[in-house]
Design a protein around this motif. Structure first.
Motif, PDB file in Angstrom:
ATOM      1  N   VAL A   1       8.146  15.304   1.510  1.00  0.00           N
ATOM      2  CA  VAL A   1       7.028  14.547   0.956  1.00  0.00           C
ATOM      3  C   VAL A   1       6.319  15.429  -0.074  1.00  0.00           C
ATOM      4  O   VAL A   1       5.814  16.501   0.256  1.00  0.00           O
ATOM      5  N   VAL A   2       6.325  14.987  -1.333  1.00  0.00           N
ATOM      6  CA  VAL A   2       5.700  15.742  -2.416  1.00  0.00           C
ATOM      7  C   VAL A   2       4.352  15.157  -2.825  1.00  0.00           C
ATOM      8  O   VAL A   2       3.556  15.830  -3.477  1.00  0.00           O
ATOM      9  N   ALA A   3       4.094  13.908  -2.431  1.00  0.00           N
ATOM     10  CA  ALA A   3       2.807  13.265  -2.716  1.00  0.00           C
ATOM     11  C   ALA A   3       2.554  12.228  -1.640  1.00  0.00           C
ATOM     12  O   ALA A   3       3.488  11.716  -1.007  1.00  0.00           O
ATOM     13  N   CYS A   4       1.276  11.931  -1.442  1.00  0.00           N
ATOM     14  CA  CYS A   4       0.905  10.936  -0.428  1.00  0.00           C
ATOM     15  C   CYS A   4      -0.409  10.272  -0.802  1.00  0.00           C
ATOM     16  O   CYS A   4      -1.101  10.709  -1.716  1.00  0.00           O
TER      17      CYS A   4
ATOM     18  N   GLN B   1       0.845  -1.190   0.000  1.00  0.00           N
ATOM     19  CA  GLN B   1       0.000   0.000   0.000  1.00  0.00           C
ATOM     20  C   GLN B   1       0.886   1.247   0.000  1.00  0.00           C
ATOM     21  O   GLN B   1       1.740   1.403   0.873  1.00  0.00           O
ATOM     22  N   PHE B   2       0.674   2.136  -0.946  1.00  0.00           N
ATOM     23  CA  PHE B   2       1.438   3.380  -1.054  1.00  0.00           C
ATOM     24  C   PHE B   2       1.149   4.292   0.127  1.00  0.00           C
ATOM     25  O   PHE B   2       0.007   4.437   0.545  1.00  0.00           O
ATOM     26  N   GLU B   3       2.222   4.914   0.657  1.00  0.00           N
ATOM     27  CA  GLU B   3       2.058   5.919   1.703  1.00  0.00           C
ATOM     28  C   GLU B   3       2.523   7.292   1.239  1.00  0.00           C
ATOM     29  O   GLU B   3       1.741   8.222   1.219  1.00  0.00           O
TER      30      GLU B   3
ATOM     31  N   LEU C   1      -3.262   9.687   4.085  1.00  0.00           N
ATOM     32  CA  LEU C   1      -2.292  10.536   4.785  1.00  0.00           C
ATOM     33  C   LEU C   1      -2.397  12.010   4.403  1.00  0.00           C
ATOM     34  O   LEU C   1      -1.572  12.826   4.828  1.00  0.00           O
ATOM     35  N   ALA C   2      -3.407  12.370   3.629  1.00  0.00           N
ATOM     36  CA  ALA C   2      -3.534  13.745   3.127  1.00  0.00           C
ATOM     37  C   ALA C   2      -3.553  14.782   4.245  1.00  0.00           C
ATOM     38  O   ALA C   2      -2.943  15.848   4.114  1.00  0.00           O
ATOM     39  N   SER C   3      -4.200  14.503   5.356  1.00  0.00           N
ATOM     40  CA  SER C   3      -4.260  15.493   6.440  1.00  0.00           C
ATOM     41  C   SER C   3      -2.907  15.668   7.125  1.00  0.00           C
ATOM     42  O   SER C   3      -2.626  16.719   7.695  1.00  0.00           O
ATOM     43  N   SER C   4      -2.036  14.663   7.039  1.00  0.00           N
ATOM     44  CA  SER C   4      -0.699  14.760   7.638  1.00  0.00           C
ATOM     45  C   SER C   4       0.270  15.530   6.747  1.00  0.00           C
ATOM     46  O   SER C   4       1.296  16.024   7.230  1.00  0.00           O
TER      47      SER C   4
END
Length: 127
Positions: free
Chosen positions: A32-35, A21-23, A39-42
């Motif tokens: 971190v350039v993408a998530c 699963q991608f994090e 994890l969007a809220s982090s």
């Protein structure tokens, strides 16, 4: 906080039979350039991307936000974590690591990291 990635001798997750699963995706600076959506809220500054990967018989397929990366991989070191060299079909070389991350509280989680063109994609086993 992650402490270290330990060796895989008997504890590594099988690369090909684990659902990964991608994090996060990190740029060259480590930011971190993408998530993942989870994890969007982090990571409010990061782009939310759908990323998937699968491995079969030494080949890998990665879908990154509608872009496909595919290639082959071979084990180059297994003294600690498993380290693989990846030859992508576009001619780029990357690396893949498969190991266990041990956290400050002593808990462990399988982790898989894939590099390509200055990007590092971080995956964990799907729950």
């Amino acid at each position: 906080a992650a402490v270290f990635v330990s060796g895989c001798a008997a504890n590594c997750l099988p690369l090909e039979s684990t659902a990964w699963q991608f994090e996060t995706m990190q740029g060259e600076s480590g930011a971190v350039v993408a998530c993942s959506q989870d994890l969007a809220s982090s990571y409010p500054e990061a782009e939310v991307l759908a990323v998937s990967c699968r491995f079969e018989n030494g080949a890998l397929w990665v879908e990154v936000g509608g872009e496909s990366w595919n290639g082959t991989y071979r084990l180059i070191d297994s003294k600690g974590s498993e380290i693989f060299e990846v030859q992508f079909s576009d001619g780029e070389t990357g690396y893949l690591t498969n190991g266990l991350t041990t956290f400050a509280d002593g808990s462990q989680q399988g982790t898989m990291n894939l590099t390509k063109g200055g990007l590092t994609l971080n995956f964990v086993p799907a729950e």
